[in-house]
Design an enzyme around this catalytic site. Structure first.
Site: not given
Ligand code: GCU
Length: 646
Positions: A251, A330, A358
């Site tokens: 990400e 996720d 979440e």
């Molecule tokens: C999800 C979440 C993110 C987080 C990511 C992770 O995508 O929405 O906010 O950073 O998980 O586990 O690193």
């Protein structure tokens, strides 16, 4: 003033006498255990002996509690065992009304951790219970609340905590620099005096910012030396640090891929540098392409952790642990188990859950997650032929299946600086439950819930019954009124709260459900993305065909027409309608059960949860209507029962 959760029992002098071996008198851990035992209002005038023994069967953190005419005895091989045993003694004494206690308890998992996603400015990524109690205005806070938090963790046998977000940014990079290192040391000392090791998330890209290095290539000598020096400095100041958690190549975070290296090369570089200090590197497997094109039908986000890590089995250093999310996507309300469990005999693994809600109601909806985690942990991976004895997910992550050196369970935590710690008072059941479950995964969800309810709200029959019913209804209810049959993701993008069936359909995160007017789902069997084939047999065959795939995961694995008949006898579309009506009714029923508790529990707590239920009831109807009308308008298939679909 914040609550002390299930530890709200402090009194000046309970008349209890605690004796212990002479050589323990300077131990801060034993001192904390003694303080707890002598200041718990429930333990009046008892005689308690803390005894350090040498009994291999108790391992490092187990304990034995016994009762005799002389009083109670808590025995362990280590000081940590003594303090975990002391807190457990208090819970058992309360739960058993002072009856004899004779138990031996040994934690199943070596690592039992919480991950905070707290940022240095005090905000919390995916935090639903206020701000951080560790950080404020780019500074690290240590106060009475930090101490109470350490007590809370210790009372459940948690033995590790990562205090900063996996997305390490800004001032957090200074946690390993001169600026904060003394405070980090103080915090590590405080936690270790409650049997808990402190860990930090680190910024894999840190050496890029050093002009003399300007790289994060794990095979570059300069990078290697930079980390060796860094760890030497850190451990000189913070010898009790457990190690580091790393999110790399994920990400937008840089990682070894940036330099054409693989995940093992990245993790091993850090692991070798930290080895001489006894630290470990916890390396997350949440690595996937978050820029996927919707036309690309072969790339499947669900496969990515497996594709990037599976073939590297055996090439990770011994002090690396792979931290793997419970499901391949996720933290959805329902997903299959990540297929890496039971497929990497030679690589330490631990499982990552999320008690921060979440995707499961953000602590505005009640959602007791322990039954869900139990299902994951009980899943049979068929890694060995010892079905049901040695290769369930819980056996794999406890290290039993393959004898991992480091392994265990962690959860992204749901705590913040709200007075009740978890935003929703009933969300504290997840904090409690996850600790108990990681200590002993054989415990039942109801058993854990009952403990938590009684230690938090007391023993009134109606209170215990109603809250238990609410908790046990809550995860199935949320699943019913949100995304159906394992499809996931029908939430508002980024925020992940509230219904938005096409919210992620037009973004590039690789979570497409591909609903048309005729079918829904992505084919993940051998003719589709091949995801189903990643499991050991007979799981691979089970997921290959819709007829053998469990109903609750049908739309995760298969592209199906809306009139496809599930094993329940219902069509996909009728299942969607029915569950959405039922889920909203369940929310009303839970609210009703709560209303009955007015006057029977603390009024502040009653009012807080009452307000949350007002929202949940309305919001579950919104979910029901948005999802039902989405599918009705796509398919034009009427509800068999003629209910309004809008
Ligand atoms: C999800 C979440 C993110 C987080 C990511 C992770 O995508 O929405 O906010 O950073 O998980 O586990 O690193």
């Amino acid at each position: 003033m914040y609550t002390k959760l299930w530890l709200d029992y402090i009194t000046d002098d309970n008349g209890t006498v605690v004796s212990f071996n002479d050589n323990l008198k300077d131990s801060p851990i034993v001192q904390n255990a003694v303080n707890e035992l002598k200041s718990c209002a429930f333990l009046k005038n008892l005689n308690i002996v803390l005894d350090l023994i040498n009994d291999g069967s108790l391992n490092d953190e187990g304990y034995r509690i016994s009762t005799s005419v002389m009083g109670y005895k808590i025995e362990a091989n280590t000081e940590n065992g003594l303090i975990f045993g002391s807190f457990r003694f208090i819970a058992l004494y309360r739960l058993n009304d002072g009856e004899d206690i004779n138990v031996t308890e040994i934690p199943a998992n070596k690592l039992r951790m919480l991950n905070h996603w707290d940022n240095m400015d005090g905000s919390i990524e995916r935090g639903y219970s206020g701000d951080s109690f560790f950080f404020k205005d780019n500074d690290l806070i240590i106060n009475e609340r930090t101490r109470d938090y350490a007590r809370i963790l210790c009372s459940l046998g948690y033995n590790g905590v990562v205090i900063n977000n996996v997305n390490v940014k800004g001032a957090a990079c200074d946690l390993i620099n001169d600026r904060f290192i003394d405070k980090v040391r103080d915090l590590s000392i405080l936690f270790s005096s409650f049997g808990v090791k402190l860990y930090l998330s680190l910024n894999y890209a840190a050496p890029i910012d050093d002009p003399d290095v300007a790289s994060a290539d794990p095979l570059d000598d300069k990078v290697i030396r930079w980390w060796e020096k860094k760890f030497d400095e850190v451990y000189a100041s913070v010898p009790k640090l457990g190690g580091f958690l790393v999110k790399a190549d994920s990400e937008g975070r840089p990682g070894p891929f940036t330099y054409g290296r693989n995940q093992a090369e990245g993790a091993n570089m850090l692991a070798r540098a930290i080895l001489r200090h006894g630290g470990i590197i916890i390396w997350r497997c949440f690595v996937y392409n978050c820029q996927q094109d919707w036309r690309d039908l072969k790339t499947d986000r669900a496969r990515s952790a497996y594709d990037y890590f599976h073939d590297l089995d055996g090439s990770f250093e011994d002090n690396v642990v792979l931290q793997i999310k419970n499901g391949p996507m996720d933290f959805q309300i329902r997903e299959p188990v990540t297929p890496l469990f039971g497929k990497m005999p030679n690589t330490n693994q631990m499982i990552e859950f999320q008690i921060a809600q979440e995707y499961t109601g953000q602590q505005r909806h009640v959602c007791y997650l322990i039954p869900w985690f139990k299902e994951v942990l009980e899943f049979e991976t068929y890694a060995t032929d010892k079905k049901g004895k040695g290769s369930r997910v819980r056996d794999v992550v406890s290290g039993e299946t393959y004898g991992y050196r480091y392994s265990g369970m962690c959860a992204v935590t749901n705590t913040g600086n709200d007075d009740n710690w978890t935003g929703h008072d009933l969300a504290a059941a997840n904090l409690y439950g996850f600790g108990r479950l990681s200590f002993d995964p054989s415990l039942g969800s109801e058993e854990i819930a009952l403990e938590w309810i009684r230690l938090t709200f007391g023993n009134d029959g109606k209170v215990v019954n109603n809250i238990l019913k609410i908790l046990m209804m809550s995860w199935p209810a949320y699943e019913k009124y949100s995304a159906p049959l394992g499809i996931g993701w029908m939430v508002s993008p980024n925020q992940h709260y509230g219904p938005d069936p096409d919210g992620y359909e037009y973004s590039r995160w690789g979570t497409y459900h591909k609903a048309t007017c005729k079918t829904i789902g992505l084919e993940r069997n051998s003719e589709g993305t091949g995801y189903a084939t990643l499991y050991n047999e007979p799981n691979a065959s089970m997921y290959e065909k819709p007829e053998t795939t469990p109903d609750e995961l049908e739309l995760f694995f298969h592209k199906l027409p809306y009139d496809y008949k599930l094993k329940s006898g219902k069509t996909v579309i009728q299942h969607i309608y029915d569950t959405h009506f039922e889920g909203a009714e369940d929310a009303e029923e839970m609210a009703r059960l709560w209303d009955e508790l007015q006057g029977l529990i603390d009024n502040d707590s009653f009012k807080r949860v009452f307000a949350r239920f007002e929202h949940q009831v309305a919001h579950s109807k919104e979910w029901r209507d948005v999802i039902n009308s989405y599918f009705y308008r796509k398919t034009l298939i009427e509800d068999e029962k003629g209910r309004p679909l809008y």
